[in-house]
Design a protein around this motif. Sequence first.
Motif, mmCIF file in Angstrom:
data_model
loop_
_atom_site.group_PDB
_atom_site.id
_atom_site.type_symbol
_atom_site.label_atom_id
_atom_site.label_comp_id
_atom_site.label_asym_id
_atom_site.label_seq_id
_atom_site.Cartn_x
_atom_site.Cartn_y
_atom_site.Cartn_z
ATOM 1 N N SER A 41 5.055 9.854 -5.006
ATOM 2 C CA SER A 41 6.145 8.942 -5.361
ATOM 3 C C SER A 41 5.598 7.626 -5.921
ATOM 4 C CB SER A 41 7.019 8.664 -4.142
ATOM 5 O OG SER A 41 7.566 9.882 -3.674
ATOM 6 N N HIS A 42 4.477 7.146 -5.374
ATOM 7 C CA HIS A 42 3.880 5.928 -5.950
ATOM 8 C C HIS A 42 3.519 6.161 -7.419
ATOM 9 C CE1 HIS A 42 3.638 3.242 -2.571
ATOM 10 N NE2 HIS A 42 2.875 4.043 -1.831
ATOM 11 N N ILE A 43 3.011 7.342 -7.716
ATOM 12 C CA ILE A 43 2.613 7.640 -9.103
ATOM 13 C C ILE A 43 3.852 7.771 -9.980
ATOM 14 C CG2 ILE A 43 1.564 9.394 -10.600
ATOM 15 C CD1 ILE A 43 -0.396 9.965 -8.258
ATOM 16 N N ALA A 86 7.884 -1.377 -2.382
ATOM 17 C CA ALA A 86 7.344 -0.174 -3.021
ATOM 18 C C ALA A 86 7.118 0.910 -1.973
ATOM 19 C CB ALA A 86 6.040 -0.495 -3.746
ATOM 20 N N GLU A 87 6.685 0.505 -0.785
ATOM 21 C CA GLU A 87 6.473 1.475 0.296
ATOM 22 C C GLU A 87 7.772 2.190 0.640
ATOM 23 O OE1 GLU A 87 3.652 2.646 1.955
ATOM 24 O OE2 GLU A 87 3.109 1.780 0.042
ATOM 25 N N GLN A 88 8.843 1.402 0.757
ATOM 26 C CA GLN A 88 10.108 2.019 1.131
ATOM 27 C C GLN A 88 10.607 2.950 0.016
ATOM 28 O OE1 GLN A 88 13.695 -0.342 1.792
ATOM 29 N NE2 GLN A 88 13.902 0.671 3.773
ATOM 30 N N ALA A 136 3.811 13.663 -0.487
ATOM 31 C CA ALA A 136 5.041 13.289 -1.212
ATOM 32 C C ALA A 136 5.123 11.776 -1.398
ATOM 33 C CB ALA A 136 6.268 13.802 -0.449
ATOM 34 N N HIS A 137 4.669 11.049 -0.398
ATOM 35 C CA HIS A 137 4.671 9.584 -0.486
ATOM 36 C C HIS A 137 3.727 9.123 -1.607
ATOM 37 C CE1 HIS A 137 4.765 5.440 1.311
ATOM 38 N NE2 HIS A 137 3.521 5.394 0.831
ATOM 39 N N GLU A 138 2.536 9.698 -1.667
ATOM 40 C CA GLU A 138 1.570 9.310 -2.698
ATOM 41 C C GLU A 138 2.078 9.677 -4.095
ATOM 42 O OE1 GLU A 138 -0.901 7.386 -2.065
ATOM 43 O OE2 GLU A 138 -0.697 7.527 0.104
ATOM 44 N N LYS A 142 -2.874 -3.228 -3.014
ATOM 45 C CA LYS A 142 -1.985 -3.165 -1.868
ATOM 46 C C LYS A 142 -0.559 -3.146 -2.397
ATOM 47 C CE LYS A 142 -1.191 -5.838 2.304
ATOM 48 N NZ LYS A 142 -1.655 -7.013 3.046
ATOM 49 N N PHE A 143 0.191 -2.145 -1.989
ATOM 50 C CA PHE A 143 1.562 -2.059 -2.458
ATOM 51 C C PHE A 143 2.438 -3.043 -1.698
ATOM 52 C CE2 PHE A 143 0.051 2.326 -3.446
ATOM 53 C CZ PHE A 143 0.195 2.237 -4.816
ATOM 54 N N SER A 144 3.572 -3.379 -2.288
ATOM 55 C CA SER A 144 4.522 -4.238 -1.581
ATOM 56 C C SER A 144 5.307 -3.384 -0.587
ATOM 57 C CB SER A 144 5.480 -4.883 -2.576
ATOM 58 O OG SER A 144 6.304 -3.877 -3.154
ATOM 59 N N SER A 180 -3.505 -0.512 2.455
ATOM 60 C CA SER A 180 -2.981 -0.448 1.088
ATOM 61 C C SER A 180 -1.502 -0.069 1.051
ATOM 62 C CB SER A 180 -3.797 0.513 0.222
ATOM 63 O OG SER A 180 -3.926 1.758 0.828
ATOM 64 N N HIS A 181 -1.014 0.494 2.171
ATOM 65 C CA HIS A 181 0.409 0.856 2.248
ATOM 66 C C HIS A 181 1.031 0.095 3.430
ATOM 67 C CE1 HIS A 181 -0.173 4.608 -0.235
ATOM 68 N NE2 HIS A 181 -1.359 4.590 0.324
ATOM 69 N N PRO A 182 1.387 -1.170 3.247
ATOM 70 C CA PRO A 182 1.913 -1.925 4.395
ATOM 71 C C PRO A 182 3.190 -1.304 4.952
ATOM 72 C CG PRO A 182 2.288 -3.111 2.340
ATOM 73 C CD PRO A 182 1.418 -1.941 2.000
HETATM 74 ZN ZN LIG Z 1 2.456 3.820 0.107
#
Ligand SMILES: [Zn+2]
Length: 451
Positions: free
Chosen positions: A128-130, A186-188, A124-126, A181-183, A231-233
């Motif tokens: 969401s990035h898309i 973006a991770e949140q 679900a996290h991945e 690398k996402f910010s 890549s996902h800080p």
């Molecule tokens: Zn991520």
Amino acid sequence: MSKRILLYTLILTAQLFGQAAKLKEIKPGMNFFKKDQDVQMGREYSQQIEQQFDVIQSGPLVDYINSLGQKIAAQPQAGGFPYVFKVVNDPGINAFALPGGPVYINSGIILNAQNEGQVMGVVAHEISHIALRHSTNQVSKSYMIQLPAMIAGVYGQTKGGLTGMLSQMGVGLAANGLLMKFSRGAEQQADLLGARMMAQAGYNPIEMARFFETLEAKSGGKSGGADFFSSHPNPGNRVKYVSEEVTLLPQRQFNADTGKFQKMQQLAKNLPTPKKKTPAAGEIPNQPPQNSDGSRTWQGAEFTIKYPGGWLGLGEAKGPTVTIAPKEGIKQEANGAVQIGLGVIVAKYEDDDGKFDFKTDTQKLIAQVIQQNPTMSKTQPQINQNQVNGRNVYVTRLVSKSPIDGGNEIDTVVTIEHRGGMLYMVFIAPERQMQSVQGDFDNILNSLSLQ
Ligand SMILES: [Zn+2]
């Protein structure tokens, strides 16, 4: 070479508004690309990735991840992208999403999860990035000045496609290690949108946050311990803000578990030894072998070039462009954008009017380079004629600001006529290091062979 403009997405957590808060709208940020360009880019990158990784194309593990992925992909917030889910045979803890649909889950995720909800959390996290188009959003923010013209003009004419265009600009979705690398913002966002979609699909979102925190603890608290975090800080406090998010969601029963997790974990344990080693983030895949003199030879679309064995060639084999740089010459910014502070770019110049003229097109290229680099001196440079290996070339020396030491950077552009068009090379170095690197630059230039 160029200055990036950084904008930080401010994420207001529900907490700011107290318990009575409504769900905050989570929307994609500014983006110069069209949605179908995300899709095209993802397809181009997935071809590159599948050459490098031991991707499992079919079988029960892929079916399993696909069945989980489709439950999230069906949610309205997933944006209707053509999602494709694959498993990478790699015990390392990692997962990644390419723009526009492709999702890759390492077998290491299945091995390290405690239940299906945790695997679902990563999926679900991945997604969401898309759905939030974080990759192209990030590129758009970093190349605000260059991108609109590039997308409008070069796109559709560049043979290397969108990824070729981006790598020509030094954009590092694939250049630095592999992934952008996402910010932390973006991770949140990906956590919160992922949590909502998980809940709608019948899974408890808290499992996602717990899994990330377990992984963080396993990596000794330092980000980067598990590949995933490079890549996902980690934005921190995941369990806290996901729990708060859950309290705002409509109450649901989390009963969608398929009961297949234990069996799948066993299958993941029994996978054969990976055929290819996945390059860790920050590690550059597939350098050509060393020649007897220690150098390496890069084979481009219409050229070969030799470079020092300790340097890296970044690009697609037989592609229209390559960037050659020592590792310390590659600077990655907090937002994932890559700048070359010391190194050489070789690329084919795409003439846009079909009327190639060596001198005129050299002048056009120089004007473009100056225009696209805010830190570059606007003084009209002198374009000098010279010879390399018996060929006429134009040499232009430009000055900008170095991302390495903040002092002057010398950017020497060499254009070489070839096949009714031209190649160009940009030699980039901080002025202070010019002397020490000149010998390497000369060797690289003299080794250029055109086909
Ligand atoms: Zn991520």
